[in-house]
Design an enzyme around this catalytic site. Structure first.
Site, mmCIF file in Angstrom:
data_model
loop_
_atom_site.group_PDB
_atom_site.id
_atom_site.type_symbol
_atom_site.label_atom_id
_atom_site.label_comp_id
_atom_site.label_asym_id
_atom_site.label_seq_id
_atom_site.Cartn_x
_atom_site.Cartn_y
_atom_site.Cartn_z
ATOM 1 N N ASP A 131 -21.559 -12.919 -16.550
ATOM 2 C CA ASP A 131 -20.923 -13.549 -15.606
ATOM 3 C C ASP A 131 -21.321 -14.947 -15.633
ATOM 4 O OD1 ASP A 131 -21.822 -10.742 -14.721
ATOM 5 O OD2 ASP A 131 -20.314 -11.246 -13.642
ATOM 6 N N PHE B 89 -18.779 -0.196 -16.458
ATOM 7 C CA PHE B 89 -19.609 -0.460 -15.280
ATOM 8 C C PHE B 89 -18.916 -0.984 -14.157
ATOM 9 C CE2 PHE B 89 -22.027 -3.150 -12.712
ATOM 10 C CZ PHE B 89 -23.009 -2.162 -12.333
ATOM 11 N N ASN B 90 -18.034 -1.891 -14.120
ATOM 12 C CA ASN B 90 -17.574 -2.684 -13.185
ATOM 13 C C ASN B 90 -16.452 -1.905 -12.183
ATOM 14 O OD1 ASN B 90 -18.608 -4.916 -13.643
ATOM 15 N ND2 ASN B 90 -16.934 -6.030 -14.604
ATOM 16 N N THR C 131 -15.334 -10.754 -12.133
ATOM 17 C CA THR C 131 -16.109 -10.264 -13.377
ATOM 18 C C THR C 131 -17.057 -9.301 -13.068
ATOM 19 O OG1 THR C 131 -17.516 -12.096 -13.072
ATOM 20 C CG2 THR C 131 -15.807 -12.482 -14.563
ATOM 21 N N ASP D 9 -20.833 -11.035 -10.386
ATOM 22 C CA ASP D 9 -22.242 -10.412 -9.963
ATOM 23 C C ASP D 9 -23.249 -10.800 -11.138
ATOM 24 O OD1 ASP D 9 -21.040 -8.810 -12.237
ATOM 25 O OD2 ASP D 9 -21.931 -6.973 -11.597
ATOM 26 N N HIS E 296 -18.928 -10.036 -22.530
ATOM 27 C CA HIS E 296 -17.919 -9.712 -21.493
ATOM 28 C C HIS E 296 -17.116 -10.552 -20.617
ATOM 29 C CE1 HIS E 296 -19.260 -5.379 -22.513
ATOM 30 N NE2 HIS E 296 -20.427 -5.782 -21.983
ATOM 31 N N ASP E 297 -17.608 -11.023 -19.688
ATOM 32 C CA ASP E 297 -17.126 -11.617 -18.592
ATOM 33 C C ASP E 297 -16.481 -13.082 -18.910
ATOM 34 O OD1 ASP E 297 -17.702 -9.554 -16.976
ATOM 35 O OD2 ASP E 297 -19.576 -10.498 -16.317
ATOM 36 N N ASN F 161 -24.508 -5.837 -10.831
ATOM 37 C CA ASN F 161 -25.670 -5.652 -11.952
ATOM 38 C C ASN F 161 -26.902 -5.524 -11.316
ATOM 39 O OD1 ASN F 161 -23.864 -5.933 -14.303
ATOM 40 N ND2 ASN F 161 -23.845 -7.923 -14.240
HETATM 41 C C1 BDR Z 1 -19.224 -5.545 -17.118
HETATM 42 O O1 BDR Z 1 -20.473 -4.970 -16.493
HETATM 43 C C2 BDR Z 1 -21.649 -5.741 -16.401
HETATM 44 O O2 BDR Z 1 -22.728 -5.191 -16.870
HETATM 45 C C3 BDR Z 1 -21.324 -7.112 -17.235
HETATM 46 O O3 BDR Z 1 -21.834 -8.174 -16.325
HETATM 47 C C4 BDR Z 1 -19.602 -6.752 -17.226
HETATM 48 O O4 BDR Z 1 -18.989 -7.430 -16.170
HETATM 49 C C5 BDR Z 1 -19.312 -4.833 -18.462
HETATM 50 O O5 BDR Z 1 -19.245 -3.534 -18.516
HETATM 51 CA CA CA Z 2 -20.159 -8.948 -14.370
#
Ligand code: BDR
Ligand code: CA
Length: 316
Positions: free
Chosen positions: A15, A168-169, A126, A10, A242-243, A40
């Protein structure tokens, strides 16, 4: 032989960097397709952003598919306040040449996995796991084609980044995450416990910018944007990246420490929806369904990222 992968994302600045890292690594990874999902930012932007990254990386023939516009059961949430209105603020948005494929991402995932030899395709989610959860629910037989899943999502020691208890994911589609984490195939879960150690400090971003190629410029621009918001939020010296931890895990497994344990997703509670209950100390009899990442060599990660992004300059 490179490992066959589908990147389900996303974009999202981080990502986008995960896509660059994978595209820079053809000896190890053969990207069968990039599938976009709402997360996102809404789907029309995540699919456009994924195609933009293919343009920037000179990979306009990579197939990009648009998937689910909304989570499986809950109302959508987005994260413009972190990623900016485009999802990839830090680079100038443009309409890419890389075409959007006509097929729905879920159809692509189902058809690709059904046609694959047993255990040969690695999935890299991701973003919210809506595309994968929908595909598994529709056709559980696809799991035979899956070698493994390396996901970004969840949190144990770090607590949540979108609610006090949820990352979040997973919060964005807890029902899909529940399906994926319990699908029975090997999963390595990269959660906030490791991604919050992989900080894009000013020095690290400067090293990337110094590479001076188009992909490195885009990466440095996006990380610069990320930096502003997250350093304020966490009081850290740089924003978590993160990703790309997912792709890095496939390229250099030794950079991460993981432990087999149970991960269960909270799908009911209003207070803790999307929480990942990771049984790190094996205090239950629940089956070990994930390899939970709990330590990372962050310097090693950035060495790898810089080395791979430098490759884009070699073709210029
Ligand atoms: C995840 O949430 C999104 O904001 C980032 O792309 C990442 O995949 C981190 O919590
Ligand atoms: Ca992401």
């Amino acid at each position: 032989m490179p490992r066959k992968v589908i990147i389900d994302c996303d974009p999202g600045q981080d990502d986008a960097v995960a896509l660059f890292l994978a595209m820079a690594s053809p000896d190890e990874l053969e990207i069968l397709g990039i599938t976009a999902v709402a997360g996102n930012v809404p789907l029309e932007l995540t699919q456009r952003n994924a195609r933009m990254m293919c343009d920037i990386a000179g990979r306009k023939s990579l197939p990009v598919f648009a998937g689910c516009e909304r989570p499986m059961r809950r109302e959508p949430i987005t994260a413009e306040y972190i990623h900016g209105n485009t999802g990839i603020d830090g680079v100038d948005a443009f309409e890419p040449d890389t075409p959007l494929q006509g097929r729905h991402a879920v159809d692509f995932i189902v058809e690709t996995l059904l046609a694959a030899e047993k255990g040969t395709v690695t999935l890299i989610p991701t973003g919210p796991m809506t595309n994968l959860g929908t595909a598994i629910e529709r056709e559980p037989g696809i799991l035979d084609g899956v070698e493994q899943i390396v996901s970004m999502g969840g949190a144990m020691r770090e607590g949540g980044n979108r609610s006090p208890s949820a990352e979040f994911n997973v919060l964005a589609d807890p029902h899909a995450a529940d399906i994926v984490f319990n699908c029975g195939r090997p999963i390595t879960a990269m959660g906030l416990d490791v991604t919050h150690r992989v900080l894009s400090t000013r020095e690290r971003v400067a090293r990337i910018r110094e590479l001076g190629n188009e992909v490195a410029d885009a990466t440095a621009g996006m990380l610069g944007f990320f930096h502003r918001h997250d350093t304020k939020k966490y009081g850290s010296e740089g924003a978590p990246l993160h990703d790309p931890c997912t792709v890095a895990r496939l390229l250099r497994p030794d950079l991460f420490g993981t432990k087999a344990c149970n991960l269960s997703v909270e799908t009911q509670s209003e207070l803790t929806l999307g929480h990942t209950a990771v049984d790190f100390w094996h205090v239950t009899d629940r089956p070990h369904n994930v390899h939970w990442a709990y330590e990372v060599d962050a310097d090693g990660f950035y060495e790898l990222l810089v080395e791979r992004l430098a490759r884009f300059g070699e073709r210029e």
